[in-house]
Design an enzyme around this catalytic site. Structure first.
Site, PDB file in Angstrom:
ATOM      1  N   ARG A   1       1.317 -39.856  -7.003  1.00  0.00           N
ATOM      2  CA  ARG A   1       2.073 -40.557  -8.051  1.00  0.00           C
ATOM      3  C   ARG A   1       2.036 -39.763  -9.354  1.00  0.00           C
ATOM      4  NH1 ARG A   1       4.362 -45.342  -8.283  1.00  0.00           N
ATOM      5  NH2 ARG A   1       3.854 -45.795  -6.125  1.00  0.00           N
TER       6      ARG A   1
ATOM      7  N   LYS B   1     -15.752 -31.994  15.663  1.00  0.00           N
ATOM      8  CA  LYS B   1     -17.014 -31.242  15.549  1.00  0.00           C
ATOM      9  C   LYS B   1     -17.341 -30.565  16.879  1.00  0.00           C
ATOM     10  CE  LYS B   1     -18.821 -34.135  11.864  1.00  0.00           C
ATOM     11  NZ  LYS B   1     -19.387 -33.428  10.738  1.00  0.00           N
TER      12      LYS B   1
ATOM     13  N   GLU C   1     -27.116 -40.025   5.301  1.00  0.00           N
ATOM     14  CA  GLU C   1     -26.562 -39.049   4.350  1.00  0.00           C
ATOM     15  C   GLU C   1     -27.397 -39.082   3.090  1.00  0.00           C
ATOM     16  OE1 GLU C   1     -22.040 -38.580   4.622  1.00  0.00           O
ATOM     17  OE2 GLU C   1     -22.337 -40.728   4.573  1.00  0.00           O
TER      18      GLU C   1
ATOM     19  N   ASP D   1     -16.230 -47.349   6.736  1.00  0.00           N
ATOM     20  CA  ASP D   1     -16.165 -45.913   6.441  1.00  0.00           C
ATOM     21  C   ASP D   1     -16.782 -45.082   7.560  1.00  0.00           C
ATOM     22  OD1 ASP D   1     -15.681 -43.621   4.840  1.00  0.00           O
ATOM     23  OD2 ASP D   1     -17.746 -43.651   4.113  1.00  0.00           O
TER      24      ASP D   1
ATOM     25  N   HIS E   1     -16.230 -43.249  12.646  1.00  0.00           N
ATOM     26  CA  HIS E   1     -16.923 -42.075  13.192  1.00  0.00           C
ATOM     27  C   HIS E   1     -17.939 -42.397  14.301  1.00  0.00           C
ATOM     28  CE1 HIS E   1     -15.002 -39.888  10.073  1.00  0.00           C
ATOM     29  NE2 HIS E   1     -15.838 -40.162   9.096  1.00  0.00           N
TER      30      HIS E   1
ATOM     31  N   LYS F   1     -25.802 -44.121   2.756  1.00  0.00           N
ATOM     32  CA  LYS F   1     -25.752 -43.150   1.665  1.00  0.00           C
ATOM     33  C   LYS F   1     -27.106 -43.144   0.957  1.00  0.00           C
ATOM     34  CE  LYS F   1     -21.172 -42.455   1.762  1.00  0.00           C
ATOM     35  NZ  LYS F   1     -20.733 -41.385   2.644  1.00  0.00           N
TER      36      LYS F   1
HETATM   37  C1  BG6 Z   1     -16.087 -39.255   5.668  1.00  0.00           C
HETATM   38  C2  BG6 Z   1     -16.615 -40.467   4.973  1.00  0.00           C
HETATM   39  O1  BG6 Z   1     -15.079 -39.608   6.570  1.00  0.00           O
HETATM   40  O2  BG6 Z   1     -17.147 -38.607   6.358  1.00  0.00           O
HETATM   41  C3  BG6 Z   1     -17.712 -40.063   4.012  1.00  0.00           C
HETATM   42  O3  BG6 Z   1     -15.567 -41.106   4.266  1.00  0.00           O
HETATM   43  C4  BG6 Z   1     -18.784 -39.281   4.729  1.00  0.00           C
HETATM   44  O4  BG6 Z   1     -18.263 -41.211   3.374  1.00  0.00           O
HETATM   45  C5  BG6 Z   1     -18.172 -38.122   5.499  1.00  0.00           C
HETATM   46  O5  BG6 Z   1     -19.699 -38.769   3.767  1.00  0.00           O
HETATM   47  C6  BG6 Z   1     -19.201 -37.386   6.345  1.00  0.00           C
HETATM   48  O6  BG6 Z   1     -18.606 -36.305   6.956  1.00  0.00           O
HETATM   49  P1  BG6 Z   1     -19.167 -34.818   7.038  1.00  0.00           P
HETATM   50  O7  BG6 Z   1     -19.024 -34.494   8.462  1.00  0.00           O
HETATM   51  O8  BG6 Z   1     -18.240 -34.026   6.189  1.00  0.00           O
HETATM   52  O9  BG6 Z   1     -20.564 -34.830   6.527  1.00  0.00           O
END
Ligand code: BG6
Length: 492
Positions: free
Chosen positions: A50, A187, A221, A240, A245, A331
């Site tokens: 935008r 991956k 993470e 998320d 994932h 996180k």
């Molecule tokens: C993303 C999430 O899809 O994957 C993030 O939105 C996350 O929150 C990330 O940190 C992790 O992916 P990677 O493989 O880049 O560590």
């Protein structure tokens, strides 16, 4: 899977071109593909959002991303970067029903510059709420022809929004044009699960309930939410990470042998895993929030968004019935890992028990695990008990590790591999038109149904200390077992 390597000519459009994902992942990935000779011979990339920025500012943003998150630009690569950047332009302004002209004109211009009828690759690096209107805009502007559309995850946010989005998308696009991305599927270590299981004779025979005690999919993470508060407050760790994932990872680990490695055959098997999973029970899910979350920029002071989830899930089928599958992600935790661990059952008779541990107990946990590492130096390791050297039959922990780095990227005797990170691999596949590593609507729809009971009534959110392994409730969930990580992370 395709054997073509250099994709046909293409105009690429990145919605959310100046955003976080574009800078951190997409631009570095395109640059790498460019350097490796995996971009089309003729291509243009139009960033759009935008709020507009100049072409120069976009090239600078791409470069910053490449320097900070990608492989950088060496002094010898300056010329190559200038040619790369010459393909980038930016168009600001809205896009959607009744508002398609500016982008249509930009795409026509790029197509003329390339010549012929290049493919169109649209990447929607934007929140799921805008997927619908953008797709409708593509249809209205006639841009759906020769088009492939990559949708970032999450595709929908619950069963109802998924169904609505699915209908909107299919009103404009054929399923063969839809690329729902989940970058974990790109991956290497996860794709290697297929090789491990089906190209070898030694793993598959034990890959089942007769031999496996439980499975862990563990993705802690160490980063917080950074500048993504707007996205994260709405999304939370369940949407998320878990329903996207971690579920996708599970589908690859747990699937039945596919008829072939063709896209539909693989997707069929993954969908069957989701069909066999039982809906999550609130008593099997732990939510957590790191203590400093509410003071992050853009986060509500009374926010209840979960930044941590641990869950127990089950696959009620012939292979996995009775094998609990534990998932954990969060996180601001003690360390970053992305592992899948298959924990094996103990042998039926324990003749070493009396001598194994120093205190006469059997060596406790951390043994007989097959652990896949998807981050860091990807690969997998096997841990087991071995006889300690010496005059007595004492046992000690031992392990063996396969590392991509060692086997394919170093030393004179090893085969040269091509280093593609997950986004590079998937963008290249999308440019080639190979959907094998993308997700299918029926599978995604089912995953939303599986978590619906939790989304409808969120569990209580336990606070956890920044830099820790999450709340105690997550240790209780897996007890008497423990979370298995290289540093013993979080074992109770
Ligand atoms: C993303 C999430 O899809 O994957 C993030 O939105 C996350 O929150 C990330 O940190 C992790 O992916 P990677 O493989 O880049 O560590």
């Amino acid at each position: 899977m395709s054997t073509q390597v250099v994709p046909d000519d293409a105009v690429i459009v990145v919605f959310g071109g100046s955003g976080d994902l574009s800078r951190r992942k997409l631009m570095p990935a395109f640059w790498d593909l460019y350097l490796t000779g995996l971009m089309p011979e003729r291509w243009r990339l139009i960033g759009t959002s935008r709020t507009g920025i100049s072409d120069e500012a976009f090239a600078e943003l791409a470069r910053d991303g490449i320097e900070e998150f990608g492989r950088g630009v060496s002094p010898e690569q300056e010329e190559a970067f200038a040619s790369f950047a010459a393909n980038l332009t930016y168009r600001g302004g809205g896009f959607g029903p009744g508002d398609t002209e500016t982008l249509v004109a930009a795409i026509s211009g790029a197509e003329e510059a390339i010549g012929g009828e290049p493919n169109r690759l649209f990447y929607l690096a934007i929140p799921p709420a805008v997927f619908g209107p953008i797709t409708q805009g593509l249809g209205e502007g006639g841009l759906d022809e020769r088009a492939r559309v990559v949708f970032e995850k999450p595709f929908g946010v619950d069963p109802a929004s998924f169904a609505e989005l699915d209908e909107t998308v299919h009103a404009v696009l054929d399923e063969s044009q839809v690329y729902r991305i989940d970058h974990f599927l790109g991956k290497e270590a996860l794709q290697n699960v297929l090789a491990l299981r089906f190209a070898n004779g030694m793993f598959e025979p034990v890959w089942n309930r007769q031999h496996i005690d439980h499975i862990q999919i563990d993705v802690p993470e160490s980063i917080g939410i950074g500048t993504r508060a707007d996205f994260y407050e709405e999304t939370g760790a369940m949407r998320d990470m878990i329903v996207t994932h971690l579920f996708q990872v599970l589908s690859v680990v747990a699937l039945e042998p596919p008829v072939s490695l063709e896209s539909d055959d693989l997707m069929d098997e993954k969908s069957k895993v989701f069909q066999s999973m039982t809906p999550l029970r609130p008593s099997d899910v732990v939510y957590g929030q790191y203590e400093s979350y509410r003071s992050e920029d853009g986060v509500a002071p009374d926010s209840c968004t979960e930044t941590f989830v641990a869950a127990k899930v089950e696959i009620d089928n012939w292979r996995w019935a009775g094998v609990p599958i534990f998932m954990r992600t969060g996180k601001q935790m003690a360390a970053k890992h992305q592992t899948v661990t298959l924990a094996f059952k103990r042998p039926p008779r324990q003749m070493f028990a009396a001598k194994a541990g120093g205190n006469g107990s059997f060596v406790s946990d951390g043994l007989n695990h097959l652990t896949l590492d998807m981050s860091g130096d990807p690969g997998f390791s096997i841990s087991f008990l071995a006889k300690k050297p010496g005059p007595r039959m004492d046992l000690g922990p031992a392990s063996m590790r396969f590392s991509y780095e060692q086997s394919f990227f170093s030393g004179p005797a090893v085969e040269e591999g091509t280093r593609l990170d997950a986004y590079e691999r998937l963008l290249h596949d999308a440019l080639l038109g190979d959907r094998t590593l993308f997700t299918r609507a029926d599978g995604i729809g089912r995953t939303w149904d599986l978590v619906a009971p939790i989304l409808e009534e969120s569990p209580d959110c336990h606070p956890y200390e920044d830099g820790s392994w999450g709340p105690q409730a997550a240790m209780d969930l897996i007890a008497p077992r423990g979370w298995h990580l290289p540093e013993g992370g979080g074992e109770s």
